[in-house]
Design a protein around this motif. Sequence first.
Motif, PDB file in Angstrom:
ATOM      1  N   LEU A 148       0.850  -1.194   0.000  1.00 47.48           N
ATOM      2  CA  LEU A 148       0.000   0.000   0.000  1.00 47.48           C
ATOM      3  C   LEU A 148       0.883   1.241   0.000  1.00 47.48           C
ATOM      4  O   LEU A 148       1.589   1.512   0.977  1.00 47.48           O
ATOM      5  N   ASP A 149       0.813   2.010  -1.077  1.00 49.59           N
ATOM      6  CA  ASP A 149       1.719   3.155  -1.242  1.00 49.59           C
ATOM      7  C   ASP A 149       1.074   4.505  -0.973  1.00 49.59           C
ATOM      8  O   ASP A 149       1.767   5.456  -0.601  1.00 49.59           O
ATOM      9  N   HIS A 150      -0.248   4.607  -1.190  1.00 50.68           N
ATOM     10  CA  HIS A 150      -0.882   5.929  -1.141  1.00 50.68           C
ATOM     11  C   HIS A 150      -2.217   5.866  -0.405  1.00 50.68           C
ATOM     12  O   HIS A 150      -2.971   4.897  -0.554  1.00 50.68           O
ATOM     13  N   ALA A 151      -2.517   6.916   0.369  1.00 48.65           N
ATOM     14  CA  ALA A 151      -3.826   7.092   0.987  1.00 48.65           C
ATOM     15  C   ALA A 151      -4.329   8.482   0.619  1.00 48.65           C
ATOM     16  O   ALA A 151      -3.597   9.468   0.744  1.00 48.65           O
ATOM     17  N   ILE A 152      -5.567   8.537   0.136  1.00 50.09           N
ATOM     18  CA  ILE A 152      -6.161   9.808  -0.307  1.00 50.09           C
ATOM     19  C   ILE A 152      -7.349  10.123   0.581  1.00 50.09           C
ATOM     20  O   ILE A 152      -8.298   9.332   0.665  1.00 50.09           O
ATOM     21  N   LEU A 153      -7.317  11.283   1.238  1.00 50.05           N
ATOM     22  CA  LEU A 153      -8.347  11.682   2.186  1.00 50.05           C
ATOM     23  C   LEU A 153      -9.440  12.501   1.517  1.00 50.05           C
ATOM     24  O   LEU A 153      -9.167  13.487   0.828  1.00 50.05           O
ATOM     25  N   PHE A 154     -10.693  12.101   1.723  1.00 48.34           N
ATOM     26  CA  PHE A 154     -11.807  12.935   1.271  1.00 48.34           C
ATOM     27  C   PHE A 154     -11.883  14.208   2.118  1.00 48.34           C
ATOM     28  O   PHE A 154     -12.057  15.303   1.598  1.00 48.34           O
ATOM     29  N   ASP A 155     -11.814  14.038   3.436  1.00 49.57           N
ATOM     30  CA  ASP A 155     -11.834  15.175   4.358  1.00 49.57           C
ATOM     31  C   ASP A 155     -10.403  15.395   4.837  1.00 49.57           C
ATOM     32  O   ASP A 155      -9.898  14.638   5.670  1.00 49.57           O
ATOM     33  N   PRO A 156      -9.731  16.420   4.324  1.00 46.72           N
ATOM     34  CA  PRO A 156      -8.316  16.603   4.683  1.00 46.72           C
ATOM     35  C   PRO A 156      -8.151  16.952   6.157  1.00 46.72           C
ATOM     36  O   PRO A 156      -9.026  17.531   6.773  1.00 46.72           O
ATOM     37  N   GLN A 157      -7.010  16.549   6.726  1.00 47.45           N
ATOM     38  CA  GLN A 157      -6.695  16.911   8.100  1.00 47.45           C
ATOM     39  C   GLN A 157      -5.519  17.872   8.097  1.00 47.45           C
ATOM     40  O   GLN A 157      -4.687  17.877   7.181  1.00 47.45           O
ATOM     41  N   ALA A 158      -5.463  18.695   9.104  1.00 49.16           N
ATOM     42  CA  ALA A 158      -4.448  19.746   9.138  1.00 49.16           C
ATOM     43  C   ALA A 158      -3.031  19.171   9.164  1.00 49.16           C
ATOM     44  O   ALA A 158      -2.137  19.642   8.462  1.00 49.16           O
ATOM     45  N   ASP A 159      -2.834  18.141   9.981  1.00 51.68           N
ATOM     46  CA  ASP A 159      -1.501  17.561  10.118  1.00 51.68           C
ATOM     47  C   ASP A 159      -1.517  16.120   9.630  1.00 51.68           C
ATOM     48  O   ASP A 159      -2.028  15.233  10.314  1.00 51.68           O
ATOM     49  N   ALA A 160      -0.992  15.903   8.445  1.00 48.89           N
ATOM     50  CA  ALA A 160      -0.925  14.545   7.923  1.00 48.89           C
ATOM     51  C   ALA A 160       0.041  13.723   8.776  1.00 48.89           C
ATOM     52  O   ALA A 160       1.099  14.205   9.185  1.00 48.89           O
ATOM     53  N   ILE A 161      -0.343  12.483   9.047  1.00 46.62           N
ATOM     54  CA  ILE A 161       0.470  11.622   9.896  1.00 46.62           C
ATOM     55  C   ILE A 161       1.533  10.953   9.029  1.00 46.62           C
ATOM     56  O   ILE A 161       1.206  10.204   8.107  1.00 46.62           O
TER      57      ILE A 161
END
Length: 628
Positions: A147-160
Motif C-alpha cells: 500500500l503506497d498511497h492514501a487519499i483523504l476525502f476530508d483533509p486533516q491539518a496535520d498529515a500523519i
Amino acid sequence: MSTAQSLLESRPVSVAHLFLSRVRATPDLEAYRYPAPSDDGSSGTEQWHSLTWAQTGERVKVIAAGLLALGVRPEERVAISSSTRVEWILADMGVMCAGAAATAVYPSTNADETAYILADSGSRAIFVENAAQLAKVIAHADRLPGLDHAILFDPQADAIPVDGLEVLSLAELEKLGTAHLEEHPDAIEAAVGAIEREQLATLIYTSGTTGRPKGVRLVHDCWSYQGVAQEVSGLLRPDDVQFLWLPLSHVFGKALISGQIRTGHVMAVDGRVDRIITNLPAVRPTVMASAPRIFEKVYNGIASRARAEGGAKYKIFLWAAQVARDYARAQQNTVAATARRQVPLWLSVQHALADRLVYRKIRAAFGGNLRGSVSGSAALAPDIGYFFAGAGVPVLEGYGLTETSAACTVNPADDLRVGTVGKPLPGTEVRIADDGEILLRGPGIMRGYHNLPEKTDEVLESDGWFHTGDIGEVDGDGFVRITDRKKDLFKTSGGKYVAPTEIEGRFKAICPFVSNVLVIGNGRNYCTALIALDETAIMPWAASHDLGGRGYAEVVSSPQVHELIDGFVQRVNGELQRWQTIKKFSVLPRDLDVEHGELTPSLKVKRPVVEREYAEAIEAMYEGSREA
C-alpha cells in the motif's frame, strides 16, 4: 430478437465506457445532489448542491488521471473506505476510468479486518473518508507493504507521516491529475478504450456471517450488465429522482450506480441513516432502495405514534392498516388471477376513506412522489409488504447476492407479488436444484473468490451455474420465492425441519416492538427465541404502563414487557405447526448491532455470533427439558 435482448447483447464493455457516453450525451443535465454547508456559511446549516454530468465527468477524469500519475496500472486494486457520499462515487468512477479495480471496504470494518482486506486484495492505494478511517490503515501499516498511497476525502491539518505511505488530500490528487492531463490529454480515453469485458473491476468482500470475508471478483461486464438490465426491466427510468443512502461498500448500492449512469437520472446521495426521515421530504424521490429493517422501523414508528395518541386515532390506524393489507391482497389476486377479478366495491370505498385519513400522510413522509422502493438484503415480512403496498408506497422486493453483482430478480411495479422476490432480470436464468437450492446463471455472476479457487469450485459450476445457498421455488408465472437459507434450516431432535426465517418474519409482522428475533432449535426438542426490542417503540409504551423513568435494560427485563411480548408469541404460535411453535423466549438486554459484531454492515444477523454471545440465555430456556 426483442428490444431488451438487443440492448443486453449490445451493452458496452464497461460502466467506464457507459459513463463517458453519458457525459457526452447529457452534459448539462443534473447527475448528483449532495448535502454540504450552505453557501452563505451559516453555522450548522446544510443545503443540497448539484453536479451536472459534465461537472461529474471533469472530476472523475482528473481523479483517474491522478491515479495514473501515482503509477496505478490496469486491474491493480484501489480501495475505498468511506460512508456513502458523492466523493465515493467520484472515486469509484475514477478507479474504473483509470482501468484499475476498486476494493470496497465498509467504514464500520475494524482495523484488523481492514488490514486483512487490503492485504488480501493487494491494494496499492486507498481512498479514506477521514482521519478515523486513515488511523485504521496506519494501525496495521506493517502488514501492508504494497500500500503506497492514501487519499483523504476530508483533509486533516496535520498529515500523519508513515514510512512507505504517502498521504494526499483528494484536492491534491486532482491537482496531480490535472497536470497529468496537460501532458497526456487523451490518457483517460485511452485507459477506458483498453478495458476488456472480463477485466477485474471490483473486489467486494462478503460481510460474512462466519469467518474471514471472501473477496468476490466482479468484472466490468457484471456492472455493464446490471446497468442495462435495470433499464430494460423498467426498474429505473431517465426521469427518476433516486435517494441513495445504502452503503456503497455493499453490492446493492454499487449496482444502483450502474443503473443510474445507464439511465442518466438524478441521484441524491447521503449515507447518514439518521437523516433519512429528514431528507425524504427534501429530496422527494421517485425511487429508493432500502433494507427491510428500514420499512420495519417505519411501520413500528407509525404504529407506536398511533398507540401513544390512543383512543379513536389508534383504532383508526389499526382499521386502516388492515384495509391496506386486504386491498393489496385483493389487487395482487386480481393481477395474478386468470379471470382478473376486480377489487370488491366495498373494499375500494373503505380504502378511499383510509387513504384520506391515513395513507396520504404516510406517502407525504416519503416525499409524496415515491412510485416504488426496492427492498433487498433480507426477507421482508409479507404483512409489512402488504401494508405499504396498500398505502401507496409499494415495496418491490428483490433478490441478489454479492456473488451476483446484486440484483438478479425483482418485483415489477405493475405486477407486485408480495411474498416473492419477483422475476429474473432479463438475461438471468434461474433453476431449482433437486434439493430445492436456487441456482443462478447470467452475466452478473462473479468470476470467483479472490485467491480462493477451492471455495470458488464449491459454488460455481463449470457451465456457469452459481449455487446460492438459498432454498426456494419458482411459480407458474416465473416469480421466485425464497423459503430459507439452506444453511439456516435446522432439524429438531424429533426429526422435523424448521425454517427459522419464516417464523421470524411472521413475528416481525405482528409485533411492532421487535427489532431482531432469532429462532433457536437445532437438535433440540422444541423451538425457542431470542428477541431484541426496538428502543424507540418500547420506551413510549413503557412510559404509559407504569415504567416511566426506567432505563431500557430495566424496561425490557420487566414482567410487564415479558407479558406483552408473550402475547405476540402466542399469536404467532397459533399460525404454526406444533413443532415450529416457540415454547420459550428471552428478551435481550440490548439490541443487536454492528459494533458488537452481531450484525453485518448490511444488517444481516450473524447467527453464530449471537448464539455464542447469549449461550447462557439459550441454555436456560432448555433447562430441565428432555432431549428426545
